[in-house]
Design a protein around this motif. Structure first.
Motif, PDB file in Angstrom:
ATOM      1  N   TYR A 131       1.033  -1.130   0.045  1.00  0.00           N
ATOM      2  CA  TYR A 131      -0.052  -0.005   0.051  1.00  0.00           C
ATOM      3  C   TYR A 131       0.768   1.086   0.045  1.00  0.00           C
ATOM      4  N   GLU A 132       1.914   1.096  -0.681  1.00  0.00           N
ATOM      5  CA  GLU A 132       2.918   2.354  -1.072  1.00  0.00           C
ATOM      6  C   GLU A 132       2.703   2.574  -2.340  1.00  0.00           C
ATOM      7  N   HIS A 133       1.709   2.861  -3.039  1.00  0.00           N
ATOM      8  CA  HIS A 133       1.510   3.362  -4.265  1.00  0.00           C
ATOM      9  C   HIS A 133       0.532   4.406  -4.532  1.00  0.00           C
ATOM     10  N   GLU A 134       0.639   5.069  -5.729  1.00  0.00           N
ATOM     11  CA  GLU A 134      -0.337   6.280  -5.764  1.00  0.00           C
ATOM     12  C   GLU A 134      -1.956   5.998  -5.577  1.00  0.00           C
ATOM     13  N   ALA A 180      -3.029   4.011  -3.424  1.00  0.00           N
ATOM     14  CA  ALA A 180      -3.320   3.262  -2.041  1.00  0.00           C
ATOM     15  C   ALA A 180      -4.408   4.078  -1.290  1.00  0.00           C
ATOM     16  N   ASP A 181      -4.424   5.470  -1.250  1.00  0.00           N
ATOM     17  CA  ASP A 181      -5.217   6.109  -0.247  1.00  0.00           C
ATOM     18  C   ASP A 181      -6.806   5.701  -0.670  1.00  0.00           C
ATOM     19  N   SER A 182      -7.074   5.623  -2.150  1.00  0.00           N
ATOM     20  CA  SER A 182      -8.190   5.368  -2.504  1.00  0.00           C
ATOM     21  C   SER A 182      -8.801   3.905  -2.519  1.00  0.00           C
ATOM     22  N   LEU A 183      -7.647   3.144  -2.390  1.00  0.00           N
ATOM     23  CA  LEU A 183      -7.936   1.564  -2.244  1.00  0.00           C
ATOM     24  C   LEU A 183      -8.133   1.068  -0.910  1.00  0.00           C
ATOM     25  N   ILE A 184      -7.550   1.613   0.047  1.00  0.00           N
ATOM     26  CA  ILE A 184      -7.403   1.104   1.542  1.00  0.00           C
ATOM     27  C   ILE A 184      -9.007   1.003   2.145  1.00  0.00           C
ATOM     28  N   PRO A 185      -9.794   2.310   1.791  1.00  0.00           N
ATOM     29  CA  PRO A 185     -10.972   1.766   2.724  1.00  0.00           C
ATOM     30  C   PRO A 185     -11.741   0.796   1.894  1.00  0.00           C
ATOM     31  N   SER A 186     -11.619   0.537   0.579  1.00  0.00           N
ATOM     32  CA  SER A 186     -12.454  -0.497   0.054  1.00  0.00           C
ATOM     33  C   SER A 186     -11.814  -2.025   0.621  1.00  0.00           C
ATOM     34  N   VAL A 187     -10.657  -2.003   0.825  1.00  0.00           N
ATOM     35  CA  VAL A 187      -9.764  -3.336   1.147  1.00  0.00           C
ATOM     36  C   VAL A 187     -10.419  -3.454   2.742  1.00  0.00           C
ATOM     37  N   ARG A 188     -10.482  -2.313   3.635  1.00  0.00           N
ATOM     38  CA  ARG A 188     -11.027  -2.667   4.908  1.00  0.00           C
ATOM     39  C   ARG A 188     -12.375  -3.262   4.833  1.00  0.00           C
ATOM     40  N   LYS A 189     -13.080  -2.721   3.860  1.00  0.00           N
ATOM     41  CA  LYS A 189     -14.553  -3.041   3.945  1.00  0.00           C
ATOM     42  C   LYS A 189     -14.758  -4.841   3.356  1.00  0.00           C
ATOM     43  N   ALA A 190     -13.881  -5.042   2.356  1.00  0.00           N
ATOM     44  CA  ALA A 190     -13.754  -6.595   1.872  1.00  0.00           C
ATOM     45  C   ALA A 190     -12.982  -7.536   2.640  1.00  0.00           C
ATOM     46  N   PHE A 244       5.826  -6.397  -7.801  1.00  0.00           N
ATOM     47  CA  PHE A 244       6.196  -5.108  -7.907  1.00  0.00           C
ATOM     48  C   PHE A 244       7.611  -4.741  -8.443  1.00  0.00           C
ATOM     49  N   GLY A 245       7.959  -5.602  -9.428  1.00  0.00           N
ATOM     50  CA  GLY A 245       9.066  -5.091 -10.035  1.00  0.00           C
ATOM     51  C   GLY A 245      10.315  -5.845  -9.776  1.00  0.00           C
ATOM     52  N   GLN A 246      10.124  -6.559  -8.576  1.00  0.00           N
ATOM     53  CA  GLN A 246      11.094  -7.334  -7.638  1.00  0.00           C
ATOM     54  C   GLN A 246      11.428  -8.595  -8.190  1.00  0.00           C
ATOM     55  N   TRP A 247      12.192  -8.999  -9.602  1.00  0.00           N
ATOM     56  CA  TRP A 247      12.327 -10.187 -10.213  1.00  0.00           C
ATOM     57  C   TRP A 247      13.189 -11.350  -9.493  1.00  0.00           C
ATOM     58  N   ARG A 248      13.916 -10.760  -8.387  1.00  0.00           N
ATOM     59  CA  ARG A 248      14.306 -12.019  -7.672  1.00  0.00           C
ATOM     60  C   ARG A 248      13.727 -12.260  -6.334  1.00  0.00           C
ATOM     61  N   SER A 249      12.449 -11.887  -6.175  1.00  0.00           N
ATOM     62  CA  SER A 249      11.739 -11.850  -5.145  1.00  0.00           C
ATOM     63  C   SER A 249      10.819 -13.386  -5.199  1.00  0.00           C
ATOM     64  N   GLN A 253       6.775 -10.738   3.466  1.00  0.00           N
ATOM     65  CA  GLN A 253       7.439  -9.915   4.397  1.00  0.00           C
ATOM     66  C   GLN A 253       7.317  -8.554   3.987  1.00  0.00           C
ATOM     67  N   ALA A 254       7.519  -8.212   2.686  1.00  0.00           N
ATOM     68  CA  ALA A 254       7.302  -6.722   2.222  1.00  0.00           C
ATOM     69  C   ALA A 254       6.012  -6.395   2.612  1.00  0.00           C
ATOM     70  N   ALA A 255       4.978  -6.972   2.247  1.00  0.00           N
ATOM     71  CA  ALA A 255       3.472  -6.413   2.800  1.00  0.00           C
ATOM     72  C   ALA A 255       3.354  -6.248   4.214  1.00  0.00           C
ATOM     73  N   LEU A 256       3.913  -7.416   4.956  1.00  0.00           N
ATOM     74  CA  LEU A 256       3.723  -7.044   6.397  1.00  0.00           C
ATOM     75  C   LEU A 256       4.526  -5.888   6.756  1.00  0.00           C
ATOM     76  N   ALA A 257       5.720  -5.654   6.282  1.00  0.00           N
ATOM     77  CA  ALA A 257       6.306  -4.313   6.591  1.00  0.00           C
ATOM     78  C   ALA A 257       6.097  -3.011   6.043  1.00  0.00           C
ATOM     79  N   GLY A 258       5.036  -3.196   5.131  1.00  0.00           N
ATOM     80  CA  GLY A 258       4.479  -1.944   4.629  1.00  0.00           C
ATOM     81  C   GLY A 258       3.577  -1.143   5.436  1.00  0.00           C
ATOM     82  N   LYS A 259       2.932  -0.210   4.756  1.00  0.00           N
ATOM     83  CA  LYS A 259       2.233   0.709   5.963  1.00  0.00           C
ATOM     84  C   LYS A 259       0.831   0.302   6.300  1.00  0.00           C
ATOM     85  N   HIS A 260       0.505  -0.918   5.720  1.00  0.00           N
ATOM     86  CA  HIS A 260      -0.786  -1.315   6.401  1.00  0.00           C
ATOM     87  C   HIS A 260      -0.908  -2.789   6.776  1.00  0.00           C
ATOM     88  N   PRO A 261       0.130  -3.370   7.514  1.00  0.00           N
ATOM     89  CA  PRO A 261       0.065  -4.906   7.695  1.00  0.00           C
ATOM     90  C   PRO A 261      -1.348  -5.440   8.181  1.00  0.00           C
TER      91      PRO A 261
END
Length: 183
Positions: free
Chosen positions: A15-18, A20-30, A55-60, A67-75
């Motif tokens: 949730y560190e993309h342009e 995200a602020d529009s998406l997050i309320p809908s994710v919470r609801k879902a 997310f463009g991380q070809w070695r992931s 882990q990246a998602a859990l370390a992001g802004k909204h675990p």
């Protein structure tokens, strides 16, 4: 024969993309409906396949994405729907879950004919994935309560397109069932 799989699309997100602020309320609801559909699929031993942007991380690999998602802004948006040890995982680079991924092959090996799509974003990845599933002759079920959107008006239009143009079953969560795996 297993006939139905749950496909969880792009829910491992930092949730560190342009948008995200529009998406997050809908994710919470879902989230509650997502948890319920995951429970139903797991209880029936139906395949659960997470298909997630890399997310463009070809070695992931999926562990790094989790882990990246859990370390992001909204675990708190990720923890309730984490893959379990039986979940399958495919990394995608574009909007469709099928575009240059092994998903169609995997579903064939599992003898899956029906996909229940859930996740984000209704008017983007869900819509394009439903189209690609339809042209591959999968039966598609979409549960609006389990979907998150950026733009509600576009999401409603996407659901109409899936129903009308792709013969998708758009149904409430209460009507979704998973067949148990044959022994």
């Amino acid at each position: 024969m297993t006939s139905t799989a749950l496909i969880v699309i792009d829910m491992l997100n930092t949730y560190e993309h342009e948008d995200a602020d529009s998406l997050i309320p809908s994710v919470r609801k879902a989230l509650p409906a997502l948890q319920e559909v995951l429970k139903r699929a797991r209880d029936a031993s139906a395949p659960v396949v997470y298909v997630n942007d890399n997310f463009g991380q070809w070695r992931s690999h999926h562990g790094e994405l989790v882990q990246a998602a859990l370390a992001g802004k909204h675990p708190e948006l990720v923890e309730p729907i984490l893959p379990d040890e039986d979940s399958l995982f495919i990394v995608k680079a574009r909007h469709s879950i099928f575009y240059e991924t092994p998903l169609a092959y995997l579903l064939g090996q599992l003898e899956v004919r029906r996909l229940v799509l859930c996740g984000q974003v209704t008017e983007q990845c869900i819509l394009y994935s439903a189209l690609d599933a339809h042209i591959r002759h999968f039966d598609v079920t979409v549960v609006p309560e389990t979907l998150a959107h950026i733009d509600e008006e576009l999401a409603q239009a996407a659901l109409r397109m899936m129903r009308t143009n792709m013969s998708a079953t758009v149904t409430p969560l209460n009507d979704v069932t998973f067949e148990p795996k044959d022994p």
